[in-house]
Scaffold this motif. Sequence first.
Motif, PDB file in Angstrom:
ATOM      1  N   UNK A  58      -8.944   8.374   5.940  1.00  0.00           N
ATOM      2  CA  UNK A  58      -7.493   8.356   5.810  1.00  0.00           C
ATOM      3  C   UNK A  58      -7.064   7.378   4.727  1.00  0.00           C
ATOM      4  N   UNK A  59      -7.717   6.215   4.697  1.00  0.00           N
ATOM      5  CA  UNK A  59      -7.382   5.160   3.728  1.00  0.00           C
ATOM      6  C   UNK A  59      -8.654   4.388   3.416  1.00  0.00           C
ATOM      7  N   UNK A  60      -9.182   4.539   2.198  1.00  0.00           N
ATOM      8  CA  UNK A  60     -10.440   3.890   1.830  1.00  0.00           C
ATOM      9  C   UNK A  60     -10.246   2.515   1.201  1.00  0.00           C
ATOM     10  N   UNK A  61      -9.007   2.041   1.098  1.00  0.00           N
ATOM     11  CA  UNK A  61      -8.735   0.831   0.317  1.00  0.00           C
ATOM     12  C   UNK A  61      -9.390  -0.419   0.885  1.00  0.00           C
TER      13      UNK A  61
ATOM     14  N   UNK B 237       3.511  -3.009   3.799  1.00  0.00           N
ATOM     15  CA  UNK B 237       3.218  -4.342   3.287  1.00  0.00           C
ATOM     16  C   UNK B 237       1.949  -4.849   3.970  1.00  0.00           C
ATOM     17  N   UNK B 238       1.003  -5.327   3.157  1.00  0.00           N
ATOM     18  CA  UNK B 238      -0.279  -5.793   3.677  1.00  0.00           C
ATOM     19  C   UNK B 238      -0.642  -7.120   3.021  1.00  0.00           C
ATOM     20  N   UNK B 239      -1.896  -7.519   3.182  1.00  0.00           N
ATOM     21  CA  UNK B 239      -2.452  -8.639   2.440  1.00  0.00           C
ATOM     22  C   UNK B 239      -3.521  -8.089   1.516  1.00  0.00           C
ATOM     23  N   UNK B 240      -3.878  -8.851   0.490  1.00  0.00           N
ATOM     24  CA  UNK B 240      -4.877  -8.403  -0.465  1.00  0.00           C
ATOM     25  C   UNK B 240      -5.901  -9.485  -0.755  1.00  0.00           C
ATOM     26  N   UNK B 241      -6.957  -9.079  -1.459  1.00  0.00           N
ATOM     27  CA  UNK B 241      -8.042  -9.995  -1.783  1.00  0.00           C
ATOM     28  C   UNK B 241      -9.221  -9.757  -0.862  1.00  0.00           C
ATOM     29  N   UNK B 242     -10.431  -9.744  -1.440  1.00  0.00           N
ATOM     30  CA  UNK B 242     -11.625  -9.412  -0.661  1.00  0.00           C
ATOM     31  C   UNK B 242     -11.881 -10.397   0.470  1.00  0.00           C
TER      32      UNK B 242
ATOM     33  N   UNK C 275       0.836  -1.198   0.000  1.00  0.00           N
ATOM     34  CA  UNK C 275       0.000   0.000   0.000  1.00  0.00           C
ATOM     35  C   UNK C 275       0.873   1.251   0.000  1.00  0.00           C
ATOM     36  N   UNK C 276       0.693   2.073  -1.027  1.00  0.00           N
ATOM     37  CA  UNK C 276       1.340   3.379  -1.098  1.00  0.00           C
ATOM     38  C   UNK C 276       0.289   4.444  -0.808  1.00  0.00           C
ATOM     39  N   UNK C 277       0.486   5.182   0.256  1.00  0.00           N
ATOM     40  CA  UNK C 277      -0.403   6.304   0.562  1.00  0.00           C
ATOM     41  C   UNK C 277       0.142   7.551  -0.124  1.00  0.00           C
ATOM     42  N   UNK C 278      -0.703   8.175  -0.947  1.00  0.00           N
ATOM     43  CA  UNK C 278      -0.293   9.305  -1.783  1.00  0.00           C
ATOM     44  C   UNK C 278      -0.918  10.595  -1.260  1.00  0.00           C
TER      45      UNK C 278
ATOM     46  N   UNK D 250      -4.947   4.094   8.857  1.00  0.00           N
ATOM     47  CA  UNK D 250      -4.115   3.528   7.800  1.00  0.00           C
ATOM     48  C   UNK D 250      -3.005   2.676   8.423  1.00  0.00           C
ATOM     49  N   UNK D 251      -2.774   1.482   7.864  1.00  0.00           N
ATOM     50  CA  UNK D 251      -3.618   0.803   6.891  1.00  0.00           C
ATOM     51  C   UNK D 251      -4.860   0.253   7.558  1.00  0.00           C
ATOM     52  N   UNK D 252      -6.026   0.579   6.999  1.00  0.00           N
ATOM     53  CA  UNK D 252      -7.283   0.358   7.683  1.00  0.00           C
ATOM     54  C   UNK D 252      -7.563  -1.059   8.090  1.00  0.00           C
TER      55      UNK D 252
END
Length: 301
Positions: free
Chosen positions: A239-242, A38-43, A17-20, A280-282
């Motif tokens: 802050x972070x909607x991802x 560094x995070x995890x991904x996938x719904x 995750x890059x916060x811009x 963040x990261x949410x």
Amino acid sequence: MKSYDVYSYGVVSASTLYSIRDSFPAPEGYGEVLSVRHMVGGEATNSAIVLSRLGVGVKLDGSWLGADNSGRRTKATLSEYEVDTTRLPLINGHETVQEVVFAAEDTRTIFGTYGRLLRQGAWNMPLEYDIKQAKVVSLDPFFPEPATRVAEVASAAQIPIVTVDCRHDDPLLNLVSAVIVAESFIRENYPDQDVEALSRQYREAAKGLVVFTFGSAGIWYADAGDSLKNREASVVEAVDTSGGGDAFRAGIVYGYLNDWETDEMIEFAAAVAALVCATSPGVLNAPTISEVVEFLKLEQA
């Protein structure tokens, strides 16, 4: 590892995750990076973490993890949050799915290797035993064949299924208890269609709850046979909607676990999503149940 009440199936990926600062830059422009995580991904994966933070035991299955740095880091993160990953061993010679997310103001832009994942078919077929041990299923429909298998087994066993981002003519809608459709999915798949008419199509096709989410613009929802309702989004400083959509889905799953009425589920899910977006990261800082309850008290005051 704690026992599980939710079986979550879908994409499991490594995510960066890059916060811009401010808006995502135009082509050939410049954006200031505020942080890198560094995070995890996938719904299914993100929802599993949010549910675990709410005190729910979750078993996760889906795409393979490679025996590489990304795979090891992803599995370690999930284990830290007490998500059951026994169906996800690290596989030598396989490259873990990668996702890069740029989060800027109220938007997010994603790059990934999901197309390669589909071409390779690098996922587990779900086991009937795992599904039937759950009280609720959280289903990512990205892999059509295994997603259908999960839905068929759970539906036959009368286990509630919550899924996301299916088209209005997807056969899954006849099997699931709830489908949550994000504004981004609507925009991509139905760019020229009237949203109210589209909502009506979904409600005519689905056997259960249909939810349209529009970020800060609110939520539309209706159970099968009921009139359409809407709810304003919970107000927070985003802050972070991802991870907001995944958190909302987790809130709906939590509602089914507790046999809540639809309005209560929507209210709770909106609060969980808001709290995830406020940090963040949410997803990795998802709220506990006591934090959600306190937020709802303040919101209703």
